[in-house]
Design a protein around this motif. Structure first.
Motif, mmCIF file in Angstrom:
data_model
loop_
_atom_site.group_PDB
_atom_site.id
_atom_site.type_symbol
_atom_site.label_atom_id
_atom_site.label_comp_id
_atom_site.label_asym_id
_atom_site.label_seq_id
_atom_site.Cartn_x
_atom_site.Cartn_y
_atom_site.Cartn_z
ATOM 1 N N GLY A 15 0.833 -1.276 0.018
ATOM 2 C CA GLY A 15 0.118 0.289 -0.002
ATOM 3 C C GLY A 15 0.772 1.303 0.020
ATOM 4 N N ASP A 16 0.236 2.425 0.093
ATOM 5 C CA ASP A 16 0.956 3.619 0.182
ATOM 6 C C ASP A 16 1.552 3.826 1.497
ATOM 7 N N CYS A 17 2.817 4.026 1.551
ATOM 8 C CA CYS A 17 3.258 4.152 3.004
ATOM 9 C C CYS A 17 2.764 5.308 3.683
ATOM 10 N N VAL A 50 10.369 2.999 -11.217
ATOM 11 C CA VAL A 50 9.981 2.884 -9.800
ATOM 12 C C VAL A 50 8.915 3.766 -9.600
ATOM 13 N N ALA A 51 7.624 3.290 -8.779
ATOM 14 C CA ALA A 51 6.411 4.043 -8.534
ATOM 15 C C ALA A 51 6.804 5.263 -7.935
ATOM 16 N N ASN A 52 6.076 6.365 -8.057
ATOM 17 C CA ASN A 52 6.233 7.644 -7.612
ATOM 18 C C ASN A 52 7.606 8.263 -7.982
ATOM 19 N N LEU A 201 4.539 -0.267 -2.352
ATOM 20 C CA LEU A 201 3.456 0.420 -3.054
ATOM 21 C C LEU A 201 3.132 -0.563 -4.238
ATOM 22 N N ASP A 202 4.011 -0.918 -4.961
ATOM 23 C CA ASP A 202 3.838 -1.836 -6.162
ATOM 24 C C ASP A 202 3.640 -3.343 -5.690
#
Length: 222
Positions: A15-17, A50-52, A201-202
């Motif tokens: 999830g989103d940290c 890489v996400a974000n 997240l991923d």
């Protein structure tokens, strides 16, 4: 009355940290060791990203939560992108971290070559409050073996993370990585007798890290 402060142990969240950390108690982790996105829109030779990594909107709220969940008098180590150091410095200081050291990870290969051959990684040592002196002071230059990046486009070698965990935590402590990737920090912590908790997240990397830690657990129990 004594208040018990808790965070999850020996598990990884997908999830989103920022969202996940909000459920952690204040002052519930003993050390943070993390490799967040460098805000460079990175893409490796295979086209993996890489996400974000394409924005810095998460920087300040993520580090604010990291500072909150870290115990007073303890350390965080954060890798960063050298060409976006201004954004990272601003986020660390806004969160309340003191910058107490700089680490260089020496490679025997160049990750890229433009104006220079880029043969190192870097991280800052951050403190919350006034921490104790480490029992064993490590050098600020550490060898960085090639991981092969098989599990993640920016996979960190466990061998380079172990000295940090040994220096800035104790056996039984809880080591936290809110940007877990393939789980290198968590694997290093587990091998050194620390508890660990991670967030990724991923979903693909989350599954990779989960399998990696489960396999390490099986080998240790055999």
């Amino acid at each position: 009355m004594t208040t018990t402060v808790n965070a999850p142990r020996n598990m990884i969240f997908n999830g989103d940290c920022i969202d996940v950390m909000q459920a952690f108690d204040t002052g519930s982790v003993d050390m943070i060791l993390t490799d967040p996105p460098y805000v460079t829109n990175y893409r490796d030779r295979q086209g993996r990203s890489v996400a974000n990594d394409d924005n810095g909107r998460w920087l300040k709220p993520a580090f604010a939560e990291m500072h909150r969940v870290l115990k007073d008098g303890e350390f965080a180590v954060s890798f960063y992108g050298w060409n976006k150091v201004d954004l990272f410095m601003e986020a660390w200081r806004a969160a309340g971290f003191r910058i107490v050291g700089h680490l260089v990870f020496r490679k025997r290969y160049a990750s890229s070559s433009r104006f220079l051959r880029y043969e190192h990684e870097q991280a800052y040592l951050l403190a919350k409050g006034t921490p104790r002196m480490p029992a064993r002071v490590i050098p600020d230059v550490i060898d960085f073996p090639y991981s092969g990046n098989r599990l993640h486009p920016t996979q960190k070698p466990v061998e380079a993370l172990r000295p940090l965990i040994q220096a800035f935590s104790r056996p039984g402590d809880l080591v936290f990585d809110p940007f877990s990737g393939s789980g290198s920090t968590l694997a290093a912590a587990q091998a050194l007798g620390r508890d660990w908790v991670g967030i990724e997240l991923d979903n693909g990397h989350y599954r990779t890290a989960t399998r990696r830690l489960a396999e390490a657990n099986r080998r240790a129990a055999a």
